[in-house]
Scaffold this active site. Structure first.
Site, PDB file in Angstrom:
ATOM      1  N   ASP A   1      11.792 -42.212  11.592  1.00 18.34           N
ATOM      2  CA  ASP A   1      11.823 -42.274  13.061  1.00 18.34           C
ATOM      3  C   ASP A   1      10.544 -41.741  13.702  1.00 18.34           C
ATOM      4  O   ASP A   1      10.435 -41.680  14.919  1.00 18.34           O
ATOM      5  CB  ASP A   1      13.024 -41.503  13.605  1.00 18.34           C
ATOM      6  CG  ASP A   1      12.887 -40.002  13.427  1.00 18.34           C
ATOM      7  OD1 ASP A   1      11.921 -39.545  12.796  1.00 18.34           O
ATOM      8  OD2 ASP A   1      13.758 -39.274  13.934  1.00 18.34           O
TER       9      ASP A   1
ATOM     10  N   TYR B   1       1.621 -36.529  11.493  1.00 24.41           N
ATOM     11  CA  TYR B   1       1.681 -35.700  10.279  1.00 24.41           C
ATOM     12  C   TYR B   1       0.393 -35.740   9.460  1.00 24.41           C
ATOM     13  O   TYR B   1       0.263 -35.014   8.475  1.00 24.41           O
ATOM     14  CB  TYR B   1       2.899 -36.088   9.426  1.00 24.41           C
ATOM     15  CG  TYR B   1       4.140 -35.256   9.747  1.00 24.41           C
ATOM     16  CD1 TYR B   1       4.296 -34.635  10.980  1.00 24.41           C
ATOM     17  CD2 TYR B   1       5.160 -35.096   8.805  1.00 24.41           C
ATOM     18  CE1 TYR B   1       5.436 -33.886  11.272  1.00 24.41           C
ATOM     19  CE2 TYR B   1       6.292 -34.343   9.091  1.00 24.41           C
ATOM     20  CZ  TYR B   1       6.419 -33.739  10.333  1.00 24.41           C
ATOM     21  OH  TYR B   1       7.542 -32.992  10.617  1.00 24.41           O
TER      22      TYR B   1
HETATM   23  N1  LIG Z   1      13.398 -40.485   8.105  1.00 25.58           N
HETATM   24  C1  LIG Z   1      13.355 -39.785   9.246  1.00 25.58           C
HETATM   25  O1  LIG Z   1      12.558 -40.119  10.057  1.00 25.58           O
HETATM   26  C2  LIG Z   1      14.240 -38.598   9.469  1.00 25.58           C
HETATM   27  C3  LIG Z   1      14.379 -38.015  10.735  1.00 25.58           C
HETATM   28  C4  LIG Z   1      15.181 -36.887  10.876  1.00 25.58           C
HETATM   29  C5  LIG Z   1      15.841 -36.386   9.758  1.00 25.58           C
HETATM   30  N2  LIG Z   1      15.675 -36.984   8.542  1.00 25.58           N
HETATM   31  C6  LIG Z   1      16.337 -36.515   7.328  1.00 25.58           C
HETATM   32  O2  LIG Z   1      17.763 -36.507   7.525  1.00 25.58           O
HETATM   33  C7  LIG Z   1      18.323 -35.604   6.578  1.00 25.58           C
HETATM   34  C8  LIG Z   1      19.272 -34.639   7.237  1.00 25.58           C
HETATM   35  O3  LIG Z   1      18.562 -33.663   7.956  1.00 25.58           O
HETATM   36  P1  LIG Z   1      19.230 -32.369   8.563  1.00 25.58           P
HETATM   37  O4  LIG Z   1      18.122 -31.534   9.052  1.00 25.58           O
HETATM   38  O5  LIG Z   1      20.300 -32.745   9.512  1.00 25.58           O
HETATM   39  O6  LIG Z   1      19.871 -31.699   7.250  1.00 25.58           O
HETATM   40  P2  LIG Z   1      21.263 -30.961   7.016  1.00 25.58           P
HETATM   41  O7  LIG Z   1      21.040 -30.042   5.868  1.00 25.58           O
HETATM   42  O8  LIG Z   1      21.798 -30.444   8.292  1.00 25.58           O
HETATM   43  O9  LIG Z   1      22.247 -32.126   6.532  1.00 25.58           O
HETATM   44  C9  LIG Z   1      22.190 -32.750   5.308  1.00 25.58           C
HETATM   45  C10 LIG Z   1      23.591 -32.871   4.715  1.00 25.58           C
HETATM   46  O10 LIG Z   1      23.453 -33.529   3.455  1.00 25.58           O
HETATM   47  C11 LIG Z   1      24.413 -32.988   2.586  1.00 25.58           C
HETATM   48  N3  LIG Z   1      24.056 -33.283   1.205  1.00 25.58           N
HETATM   49  C12 LIG Z   1      23.104 -32.699   0.454  1.00 25.58           C
HETATM   50  N4  LIG Z   1      23.056 -33.268  -0.756  1.00 25.58           N
HETATM   51  C13 LIG Z   1      23.993 -34.236  -0.773  1.00 25.58           C
HETATM   52  C14 LIG Z   1      24.423 -35.160  -1.756  1.00 25.58           C
HETATM   53  N5  LIG Z   1      23.841 -35.226  -2.964  1.00 25.58           N
HETATM   54  N6  LIG Z   1      25.425 -36.001  -1.451  1.00 25.58           N
HETATM   55  C15 LIG Z   1      26.016 -35.949  -0.227  1.00 25.58           C
HETATM   56  N7  LIG Z   1      25.648 -35.089   0.736  1.00 25.58           N
HETATM   57  C16 LIG Z   1      24.649 -34.245   0.472  1.00 25.58           C
HETATM   58  C17 LIG Z   1      24.415 -31.504   2.913  1.00 25.58           C
HETATM   59  O11 LIG Z   1      25.589 -30.868   2.460  1.00 25.58           O
HETATM   60  C18 LIG Z   1      24.274 -31.531   4.431  1.00 25.58           C
HETATM   61  O12 LIG Z   1      25.526 -31.467   5.060  1.00 25.58           O
HETATM   62  C19 LIG Z   1      17.138 -34.947   5.878  1.00 25.58           C
HETATM   63  O13 LIG Z   1      16.827 -35.653   4.706  1.00 25.58           O
HETATM   64  C20 LIG Z   1      16.033 -35.115   6.886  1.00 25.58           C
HETATM   65  O14 LIG Z   1      14.773 -34.952   6.293  1.00 25.58           O
HETATM   66  C21 LIG Z   1      14.896 -38.075   8.402  1.00 25.58           C
HETATM   67  O1  LIG Z   2      11.277 -30.072  11.458  1.00 24.33           O
HETATM   68  P1  LIG Z   2      12.435 -30.879  11.946  1.00 24.33           P
HETATM   69  O2  LIG Z   2      13.639 -30.788  11.038  1.00 24.33           O
HETATM   70  O3  LIG Z   2      12.742 -30.687  13.403  1.00 24.33           O
HETATM   71  O4  LIG Z   2      11.975 -32.399  11.916  1.00 24.33           O
HETATM   72  C1  LIG Z   2      11.541 -33.031  10.776  1.00 24.33           C
HETATM   73  C2  LIG Z   2      11.600 -34.525  11.019  1.00 24.33           C
HETATM   74  O5  LIG Z   2      10.653 -34.899  11.956  1.00 24.33           O
HETATM   75  C3  LIG Z   2      10.471 -36.250  12.259  1.00 24.33           C
HETATM   76  O6  LIG Z   2      11.368 -36.668  13.262  1.00 24.33           O
HETATM   77  C4  LIG Z   2      11.074 -36.185  14.575  1.00 24.33           C
HETATM   78  C5  LIG Z   2      10.423 -37.218  15.444  1.00 24.33           C
HETATM   79  O7  LIG Z   2       9.272 -37.707  14.855  1.00 24.33           O
HETATM   80  C6  LIG Z   2      10.066 -36.617  16.773  1.00 24.33           C
HETATM   81  O8  LIG Z   2       9.647 -37.638  17.616  1.00 24.33           O
HETATM   82  C7  LIG Z   2      11.184 -35.887  17.430  1.00 24.33           C
HETATM   83  O9  LIG Z   2      12.017 -36.714  18.178  1.00 24.33           O
HETATM   84  O10 LIG Z   2      11.948 -35.122  16.545  1.00 24.33           O
HETATM   85  C8  LIG Z   2      12.291 -35.699  15.277  1.00 24.33           C
HETATM   86  C9  LIG Z   2      12.966 -34.610  14.478  1.00 24.33           C
HETATM   87  O11 LIG Z   2      13.860 -33.906  15.247  1.00 24.33           O
HETATM   88  C10 LIG Z   2      10.381 -37.069  11.021  1.00 24.33           C
HETATM   89  O12 LIG Z   2      10.300 -38.423  11.257  1.00 24.33           O
HETATM   90  C11 LIG Z   2      11.367 -36.739  10.006  1.00 24.33           C
HETATM   91  O13 LIG Z   2      11.131 -37.448   8.838  1.00 24.33           O
HETATM   92  C12 LIG Z   2      11.398 -35.259   9.734  1.00 24.33           C
HETATM   93  O14 LIG Z   2      12.455 -34.967   8.889  1.00 24.33           O
HETATM   94 MN   LIG Z   3      10.090 -39.355   8.958  1.00 23.53          MN
END
Ligand SMILES: NC(=O)c1ccc[n+]([C@@H]2O[C@H](COP(=O)([O-])OP(=O)(O)OC[C@H]3O[C@@H](n4cnc5c(N)ncnc54)[C@H](O)[C@@H]3O)[C@@H](O)[C@H]2O)c1
Ligand SMILES: O=P(O)(O)OC[C@H]1O[C@H](O[C@H]2[C@H](O)[C@@H](O)[C@@H](O)O[C@@H]2CO)[C@H](O)[C@@H](O)[C@@H]1O
Ligand SMILES: [Mn+2]
Length: 447
Positions: free
Chosen positions: A170, A270
């Site tokens: 995102d 980043y």
């Molecule tokens: N791609 C993106 O742009 C983007 C943006 C925001 C967040 N994220 C990702 O979303 C994910 C969640 O972030 P968060 O900060 O809310 O984390 P979080 O720790 O609050 O939530 C993650 C959940 O995953 C569960 N989990 C862990 N291992 C697991 C498994 N093997 N099977 C099933 N469940 C499992 C945990 O118990 C937890 O409840 C992270 O990977 C984060 O990096 C990605």
């Molecule tokens: O340090 P965190 O957990 O707050 O965020 C890590 C994630 O950051 C990105 O998402 C951002 C986004 O790019 C920004 O625009 C804003 O809206 O907040 C988001 C996160 O809250 C990133 O793309 C993820 O991969 C990271 O996990």
């Molecule tokens: Mn990302």
């Protein structure tokens, strides 16, 4: 219109309530009959699930809701898996960030040795979700945004090449929302972008409005002064309603420092971890990193609000908000379900989309997304500077996926040594040995 059945994997995520509210807000575009939560931590998931169940009953009582730690229950009769797991949770994110910092190296969730450590945990978790999906709902698609997306996507390519998985981030969406605001456009969707790179490691080369007018000159002028932060006029107009988090404000603003390095393009935020590694380390408190901020901020807020909803039995006055920004997940699902052929930035196998770059690299480029999946749009040849940086970084990502699959200590040492954030093989080895100790419950045993 057909109603869909969705499994949110990582039901206990801090992002789950915002995504559920976003799905409820989009039911006219993407009707839903069932929402299931899956998590391997039942206790954590229950707090979020109980609150979401109340909000679902209030807003859409016809939607069936199930939260389970049993994959058979959670993955049966599903059309889409929306995956956002964090293997090791914040406790391990904290270690990923703090261990490299002990050696003066960037400590970050997805970049440098921290991202590599997280990748070594995520690969197994995400591949297991794919296996559950394929066993219990073989026609389903997985929309994966579990991080570190670059390494997870490479592992999917290498180890599950025929699986129906779309990897997305995102961050470009968040940045494009800011660009659109700065330009006075109603939506980021009023812009057509050309972009190339790896996840969290890319550049916009062309941005136009729907009539083909070039928006780059105005954007460049803004970025040169304010990065992706607001101008003083925007701040005055919007109050402080932009992104309130100080750490994110800094990340958006600091882009102005490295934008002039390649002023023909607009960089992803980043890249600061690679171009400004020394300053990032100097300005990080090694005993209070981003993981601590998130645990004290977003996690406390979301879990506290969910607990309040459960105690009161209703969501009146909650400060949980629709995650508007996550509506790209609905766009993704609709593109596949209704063959909308929407243009989106996705993480896909290069196969010539970047003409002078490794064909098997997982690159982030605009794609047309329809019911057959993603078709990358060719971005032509990229300049030597970006190509050199990306070749180094993609080698890191490939070495991590290979190290996980082959259980290879040497390949992981090579990956950390090759990261632009790490000064020497010796420091890489010290970091690796600490990470192995910290990750013994999660990583394969390396030989
Ligand atoms: N791609 C993106 O742009 C983007 C943006 C925001 C967040 N994220 C990702 O979303 C994910 C969640 O972030 P968060 O900060 O809310 O984390 P979080 O720790 O609050 O939530 C993650 C959940 O995953 C569960 N989990 C862990 N291992 C697991 C498994 N093997 N099977 C099933 N469940 C499992 C945990 O118990 C937890 O409840 C992270 O990977 C984060 O990096 C990605
Ligand atoms: O340090 P965190 O957990 O707050 O965020 C890590 C994630 O950051 C990105 O998402 C951002 C986004 O790019 C920004 O625009 C804003 O809206 O907040 C988001 C996160 O809250 C990133 O793309 C993820 O991969 C990271 O996990
Ligand atoms: Mn990302």
């Amino acid at each position: 219109m057909k109603k869909f059945s969705v499994c949110i994997a990582g039901g206990g995520s801090t992002f789950t309530p915002g995504i559920v509210l976003m799905l409820l807000d989009n039911l006219d575009k993407f009707p839903i009959r069932t929402i299931k939560f899956y998590d391997n931590d039942g206790e954590r998931q229950k707090v979020i699930a109980d609150a979401c169940e109340i909000m679902l009953k209030e807003q859409a009582p016809d939607i069936d809701f199930v939260a389970s730690t049993d994959p058979e229950i959670a993955f049966t009769d599903i059309d889409f898996v929306m995956a956002h797991i964090r293997v090791g949770k914040y406790a391990m994110r904290e270690k990923d960030e703090k261990i490299p910092l002990k050696y003066g190296v960037v400590g970050q969730e997805t970049c440098g040795p921290g991202g590599i450590a997280y990748g070594m945990r995520s690969i197994g978790g995400v591949l297991e979700l794919i296996e559950f999906m394929e066993k219990y709902s073989p026609n389903a698609w997985m929309l994966n945004y579990s991080n570190p997306a670059a390494i997870v996507a490479e592992a999917c390519r290498l180890l599950k090449p025929d699986s129906k998985v779309i990897n997305i981030c995102d961050m470009p969406i968040g940045i494009e929302e800011r660009m659109a605001q700065g330009l006075g456009l109603k939506s980021r969707k009023d812009m057509v972008v050309r972009y190339f790179g790896l996840n969290h490691f890319g550049w916009w080369t062309d941005i136009r409005d729907k009539d083909g007018n070039d928006l780059m000159p105005r954007l460049k002028e803004h970025v040169a002064k304010y990065g992706y932060g607001p101008s003083p006029e925007m701040l005055e107009a919007a109050g402080e309603s932009q992104h309130d988090d100080e750490s994110w404000k800094h990340t958006f603003g600091v882009v102005k420092e490295f934008y002039p390095l390649s002023p023909d393009m607009l960089p992803n935020t980043y890249l600061k971890y690679y171009f400004m590694a020394d300053e990032v380390v100097a300005h990080t408190d090694p005993s209070y990193t981003r993981a601590n901020m998130v645990m004290d901020g977003r996690e406390k807020h979301v879990f506290g609000e969910c607990q309040k909803i459960v105690e009161k039995g209703n969501s009146e006055g909650t400060t949980l908000e629709i995650d508007e920004h996550a509506s790209y997940i609905v766009d993704l699902a609709r593109a596949i379900a209704h063959n909308t052929n929407e243009r989106m930035l996705l993480i896909v196998e290069n196969k010539g989309a970047i003409a002078n770059f490794e064909p098997t690299a997982m690159v982030e480029v605009p794609c047309i997304l329809g019911s057959n999946g993603a078709e990358p749009i060719t971005q032509g040849e990229i300049p030597r500077f970006q190509k050199g940086l990306m070749e180094q970084q993609v080698a890191v990502e490939k070495l991590v996926a290979e190290a996980w699959s082959e259980k290879s200590y040497t390949k992981l040492w090579q990956a950390i040594t090759l990261s632009k954030t790490v000064p020497s093989a010796k420091v890489a080895k010290q970091i690796l040995d600490d990470l192995i100790e910290a990750n013994k419950d999660f990583w394969p045993e390396l030989g």
